[in-house]
Structure formats: structure tokens, C-alpha cells
Motif scaffolding. Structure first.
Motif, PDB file in Angstrom:
ATOM      1  N   VAL A  64     101.417 -19.094  16.465  1.00 47.72           N
ATOM      2  CA  VAL A  64     100.542 -19.741  15.301  1.00 47.72           C
ATOM      3  C   VAL A  64     101.812 -20.415  14.451  1.00 47.72           C
ATOM      4  N   SER A  66     101.414 -22.822  10.772  1.00 49.33           N
ATOM      5  CA  SER A  66     100.559 -23.295   9.539  1.00 49.33           C
ATOM      6  C   SER A  66     101.151 -24.187   8.811  1.00 49.33           C
ATOM      7  N   SER A 154      96.958 -17.667   8.105  1.00 45.54           N
ATOM      8  CA  SER A 154      97.020 -16.944   9.251  1.00 45.54           C
ATOM      9  C   SER A 154      97.884 -15.587   9.197  1.00 45.54           C
ATOM     10  N   LEU A 170      93.582 -17.475  12.483  1.00 43.93           N
ATOM     11  CA  LEU A 170      93.370 -18.595  11.482  1.00 43.93           C
ATOM     12  C   LEU A 170      92.281 -18.717  10.795  1.00 43.93           C
TER      13      LEU A 170
END
Length: 308
Positions: A64, A66, A154, A170
Motif C-alpha cells: 500500500v 498513500s 490506508s 484503502l
């Protein structure tokens, strides 16, 4: 020097699974002789990836990345959990997620994107990693979320390194409110999503085939009821189903007395503006991949003994 065409490079890539630049180099070295180029790549250890492509890769990592109002989640698979702990594999997954932020959000777009710090694409970088580590690996899927105003929060579950783990979530929150407060709320909702695995944001997002299947189950359970009664039973049953599987209707895991919708309404006062949850995505490592079931340890020992 032989005239090396794009079609020749493409054919060699399909035969060997090697990277584009490696294939071009091999063809230059062999004056355009395709079979000799295959041998050249094999000698260099760059054609290994093709031989491994048929092996099931269900382990790996969810990554992930962000950046405030936009974020991406990527799943990269390997054959074993051991490889998921390899520094090079983790670095690839992390950079792939970062790269995804600047793509169109499709798998094809990410594969074709330039890999940071290298003269090759993300797809070619992965092929080189396969050849180096010796396991089949796949860049399985990617999703990118964006908001005009607000945040993309996230959460990574079973995190083994920053932004890397087994479940990645998310959550998109549209709002003109305080960003820090929104981020804290978004993270809590992302944790909720990781725990409950909703199938859709609201009832309108539930797949029609799923609705039909649930309706049929209700009809079968109540077979023999009059049509007007059956219609009410199905309607009531679907409402209950939506409360269980749609994010906005689910009881909040941090406070079961409130639904996510209610939490969002109450949050408006805290962040200073209305808050709308517009999208979410949840990746669980390996979900939907059929794993090959090999013999258990005792059976494997017995098989080895029988061959001794």
C-alpha cells in the motif's frame, strides 16, 4: 549488425520470459538468430522465468502506498512465504505500489510503467527478479483511488514492513474538513473493512447475480408461502443481508451501537464539514487463487521410502 525488429524482440520474450532489453541484447549478440538468442539467454540465466510461469504463486505481499488524496494498493505473488521476506522482493513490491500512483490505475499501465532507478519497465524488472530468486512471481492486481478533497486512508494488516503485509485496505473520504481528523477516522474505517470484508459500499453496489442467489435461497427456505407473503419475506431478507455485507450499513467494529453511516454523520461535527465515504478497496493476499495441495508430510516420507 543485424536489423533487430520489435517483432523479433517480442517473439524472443514470449519464448523465454526474459526482459525486453535482455532479449534485444541477445539478438544483437547472435546477429538476429532466434534460437541462438534463446541459448544465449539460457547461458546467462535469464530465461528461467518462462520455465517457472506455470507454477502456482499464492504467497507474497500486498503493498500500500498513500499520498494524501491518492493512494494505490498492489498484490505481488510468489510461490513461498519465504520469498515474501526477501529484501529484493519487498523492495519490488514497495516500488511497484509507488509507481502505481502515477499510472492510470490499471494492471497493464503499471506493468508498462518505468521502474524507478532502472532502464526497464515494471514487468521487465519482475522477470529479472524471477530469474534471480528462482521462483515464479506475478504482479496480480492493482487499484488506485483518488479524491478531489479529503483523504485516502490506508491500513495494512499482518504488516511485516512499512506498507507491506497480508491484507491492504484503502478508504476514500470526500470532505473539506480537517485532514488529520479525517485521516484518523479513515484509518479506523479501514481497520473495520479489513475485519469485516464488506462486498460493496451500499446495496446498489452488490452484484446482481449475488442478489439473485440470496433471493433464491430465501424462496427455497420458505417454499409453499403465498406469492404476496414470499415477496415480503424476500424483501426483508435482502435488507438483513445488506446490513451484513454492505459497508455503510454494517455495525462499526469499534462501536457496535452505530453503523458506518451513523459514524460518518457524527464525524461531520468533529472534522468541521460533511464526510462522504465514496469508495474502498480490500486486498487479501492470495484470495481466489486455487492452491495446489501436495501430499502431507507423512505421505511424502512414505513416498520417498518407497522410492529408496
Amino acid at each position: 549488425m543485424a536489423n533487430i525488429t520489435a517483432a523479433m524482440v517480442k517473439e524472443l520474450r514470449e519464448k523465454t520470459g526474459a526482459g525486453m532489453m535482455d532479449c534485444k541484447g541477445a539478438l544483437n549478440e547472435t546477429q538476429g538468430d532466434l534460437e541462438a538468442a534463446v541459448d544465449w539467454l539460457r547461458k546467462k540465466g535469464l530465461a528461467k522465468a518462462a520455465k517457472k510461469a506455470g507454477r502456482v504463486a499464492a504467497e507474497g505481499l500486498v503493498a500500500v502506498e498513500s499520498a494524501g488524496r491518492h493512494a494505490a494498493v498492489v498484490e505481488v505473488n510468489s510461490e513461498t512465504d519465504f520469498v515474501a521476506r526477501n529484501d529484493a522482493f519487498q523492495a519490488f513490491a514497495r516500488e511497484a505500489a509507488k509507481t502505481a500512483l502515477n499510472t492510470d490505475g490499471t494492471l497493464e499501465g503499471l506493468q508498462a510503467a518505468h521502474f524507478p532507478g532502472a532502464s526497464e519497465t515494471v514487468a521487465d524488472k519482475l522477470q529479472g527478479l524471477i530469474a534471480t530468486i528462482g521462483e515464479n512471481m506475478t504482479l496480480r492486481r492493482v487499484t488506485k483511488l483518488e479524491v478531489g478533497k479529503g483523504v485516502i486512508a490506508s491500513y495494512v494488516h499482518n504488516q511485516i514492513s512499512e506498507g507491506l503485509g497480508k491484507i491492504g485496505v484503502l478508504v476514500a473520504l470526500e470532505s473539506e474538513g480537517d485532514v488529520d481528523a479525517l485521516s484518523a477516522l479513515g484509518r479506523q474505517i479501514a481497520m473495520h473493512v479489513a475485519a469485516t470484508n464488506p462486498v460493496a459500499l451500499d446495496a446498489s453496489g452488490v452484484d446482481a447475480a449475488t442478489v439473485e442467489r440470496e433471493s433464491n435461497i430465501l424462496r427455497e427456505k420458505n417454499a409453499g408461502k403465498p406469492d404476496h407473503v414470499m415477496a415480503k419475506i424476500v424483501e426483508s431478507g435482502l435488507k438483513s443481508y445488506y446490513k451484513e455485507v454492505t459497508l455503510l450499513e454494517q455495525p462499526f467494529v469499534h462501536d457496535g451501537s452505530k453503523t458506518i453511516s451513523q459514524v460518518l454523520k457524527e464525524a461531520a461535527g468533529k472534522v468541521g464539514a460533511p464526510v462522504a465515504l465514496t469508495a474502498f478497496v480490500r486486498y487479501a493476499l492470495g484470495e481466489g487463487i486455487e492452491k495446489e495441495e501436495g501430499p502431507d508430510f507423512a505421505t511424502e516420507v512414505a513416498q520417498q521410502a518407497g522410492r529408496a
